[in-house]
Design a protein around this motif. Structure first.
Motif, short mmCIF file in Angstrom:
data_model
loop_
_atom_site.label_atom_id
_atom_site.label_comp_id
_atom_site.label_asym_id
_atom_site.label_seq_id
_atom_site.Cartn_x
_atom_site.Cartn_y
_atom_site.Cartn_z
N MET A 9 1.03 -90.25 -84.60
CA MET A 9 0.06 -91.33 -84.51
C MET A 9 -0.57 -91.36 -83.12
O MET A 9 -1.76 -91.66 -82.99
CB MET A 9 0.70 -92.68 -84.86
N LYS A 10 0.19 -91.03 -82.09
CA LYS A 10 -0.39 -90.91 -80.74
C LYS A 10 -1.41 -89.76 -80.72
O LYS A 10 -2.48 -89.89 -80.13
CB LYS A 10 0.70 -90.61 -79.71
N TYR A 11 -1.04 -88.67 -81.37
CA TYR A 11 -1.90 -87.48 -81.40
C TYR A 11 -3.26 -87.78 -82.06
O TYR A 11 -4.29 -87.36 -81.57
CB TYR A 11 -1.18 -86.36 -82.15
N VAL A 12 -3.26 -88.53 -83.14
CA VAL A 12 -4.51 -88.77 -83.86
C VAL A 12 -5.24 -90.02 -83.37
O VAL A 12 -6.35 -90.28 -83.81
CB VAL A 12 -4.30 -88.87 -85.39
N SER A 13 -4.64 -90.78 -82.45
CA SER A 13 -5.24 -92.04 -82.03
C SER A 13 -6.41 -91.87 -81.06
O SER A 13 -7.24 -92.77 -80.94
CB SER A 13 -4.19 -92.96 -81.41
N HIS A 14 -6.48 -90.76 -80.37
CA HIS A 14 -7.60 -90.52 -79.46
C HIS A 14 -7.95 -89.04 -79.46
O HIS A 14 -7.08 -88.20 -79.60
CB HIS A 14 -7.28 -90.98 -78.04
N THR A 15 -9.21 -88.77 -79.34
CA THR A 15 -9.66 -87.37 -79.38
C THR A 15 -10.49 -87.01 -78.15
O THR A 15 -11.08 -85.95 -78.11
CB THR A 15 -10.49 -87.12 -80.65
N ILE A 73 -12.96 -75.97 -85.51
CA ILE A 73 -14.16 -76.20 -84.68
C ILE A 73 -13.85 -77.01 -83.42
O ILE A 73 -14.71 -77.17 -82.58
CB ILE A 73 -15.29 -76.85 -85.49
N VAL A 74 -12.63 -77.51 -83.32
CA VAL A 74 -12.22 -78.29 -82.14
C VAL A 74 -10.82 -77.86 -81.71
O VAL A 74 -9.92 -77.71 -82.55
CB VAL A 74 -12.23 -79.81 -82.46
N ASP A 75 -10.64 -77.65 -80.41
CA ASP A 75 -9.33 -77.32 -79.85
C ASP A 75 -8.65 -78.62 -79.43
O ASP A 75 -9.05 -79.25 -78.47
CB ASP A 75 -9.49 -76.40 -78.66
N SER A 76 -7.63 -79.00 -80.17
CA SER A 76 -6.90 -80.23 -79.88
C SER A 76 -5.51 -79.94 -79.32
O SER A 76 -4.65 -80.81 -79.29
CB SER A 76 -6.78 -81.08 -81.15
N SER A 77 -5.29 -78.71 -78.87
CA SER A 77 -3.95 -78.31 -78.42
C SER A 77 -3.48 -79.12 -77.21
O SER A 77 -2.29 -79.43 -77.11
CB SER A 77 -3.91 -76.82 -78.12
N ALA A 78 -4.37 -79.48 -76.29
CA ALA A 78 -3.95 -80.26 -75.12
C ALA A 78 -3.43 -81.62 -75.57
O ALA A 78 -2.43 -82.12 -75.04
CB ALA A 78 -5.11 -80.43 -74.15
N ARG A 79 -4.10 -82.20 -76.56
CA ARG A 79 -3.66 -83.50 -77.09
C ARG A 79 -2.29 -83.36 -77.76
O ARG A 79 -1.42 -84.20 -77.60
CB ARG A 79 -4.71 -83.99 -78.09
N THR A 130 -9.59 -83.74 -91.99
CA THR A 130 -8.93 -84.06 -90.72
C THR A 130 -7.86 -85.12 -90.94
O THR A 130 -7.89 -85.86 -91.91
CB THR A 130 -9.96 -84.55 -89.69
N ALA A 131 -6.95 -85.18 -89.97
CA ALA A 131 -5.95 -86.26 -89.96
C ALA A 131 -6.33 -87.30 -88.91
O ALA A 131 -5.59 -88.24 -88.66
CB ALA A 131 -4.58 -85.68 -89.62
N ARG A 132 -7.50 -87.15 -88.32
CA ARG A 132 -7.97 -88.07 -87.27
C ARG A 132 -8.15 -89.47 -87.84
O ARG A 132 -8.47 -89.64 -89.02
CB ARG A 132 -9.29 -87.58 -86.69
N ASN A 133 -8.00 -90.46 -86.99
CA ASN A 133 -8.18 -91.86 -87.40
C ASN A 133 -9.64 -92.26 -87.41
O ASN A 133 -9.96 -93.35 -87.85
CB ASN A 133 -7.42 -92.79 -86.46
N GLU A 134 -10.53 -91.41 -86.93
CA GLU A 134 -11.93 -91.76 -86.81
C GLU A 134 -12.64 -91.66 -88.15
O GLU A 134 -12.31 -90.80 -88.97
CB GLU A 134 -12.62 -90.84 -85.80
N ASP A 147 -10.69 -77.43 -91.79
CA ASP A 147 -10.08 -78.49 -90.98
C ASP A 147 -10.81 -78.55 -89.64
O ASP A 147 -11.14 -77.50 -89.07
CB ASP A 147 -8.60 -78.19 -90.78
N ILE A 148 -11.05 -79.73 -89.15
CA ILE A 148 -11.74 -79.88 -87.87
C ILE A 148 -10.88 -79.33 -86.74
O ILE A 148 -11.32 -78.49 -85.96
CB ILE A 148 -12.11 -81.36 -87.62
N ASP A 149 -9.64 -79.82 -86.62
CA ASP A 149 -8.76 -79.39 -85.54
C ASP A 149 -8.28 -77.97 -85.78
O ASP A 149 -7.70 -77.65 -86.81
CB ASP A 149 -7.56 -80.34 -85.42
#
Length: 82
Positions: free
Chosen positions: A41-47, A12-18, A76-80, A7-9
């Motif tokens: 959806m807010k969480y995955v809308s911007h990285t 290899i990426v720290d998305s905890s602040a998001r 990933t669950a990212r929208n990108e 999983d990306i988050d």
């Protein structure tokens, strides 16, 4: 064939602040799953601002070498898309 799936988050990426900028945890504690879906959806809308986890990248690289990986799959669950 050896396949490495990660999983990306969190790997290899720290998305905890998001994540902490959302009310996801409160929604889960209140069993409010409709509101949770809106918050996720807010969480995955911007990285923007996510930080690279260099130790995670190193780990994945070492696993690749150690187990002679033929294919790697990042999930990933990212929208990108890309």
């Amino acid at each position: 064939m050896n396949i490495l799936i990660y999983d990306i988050d969190g790997c290899i990426v720290d998305s905890s602040a998001r994540y902490n900028a959302t009310n996801c945890q409160q929604c889960l504690e209140n069993n409010d799953y409709n509101e949770f879906r809106k918050e996720i959806m807010k969480y995955v809308s911007h990285t923007n601002g996510d930080k690279i986890l260099y130790d995670g990248i190193s780990l994945i690289h070492n696993l690749y070498l150690m187990y002679e990986i033929d294919r790697m799959v990042a999930v990933t669950a990212r929208n990108e898309i890309g």
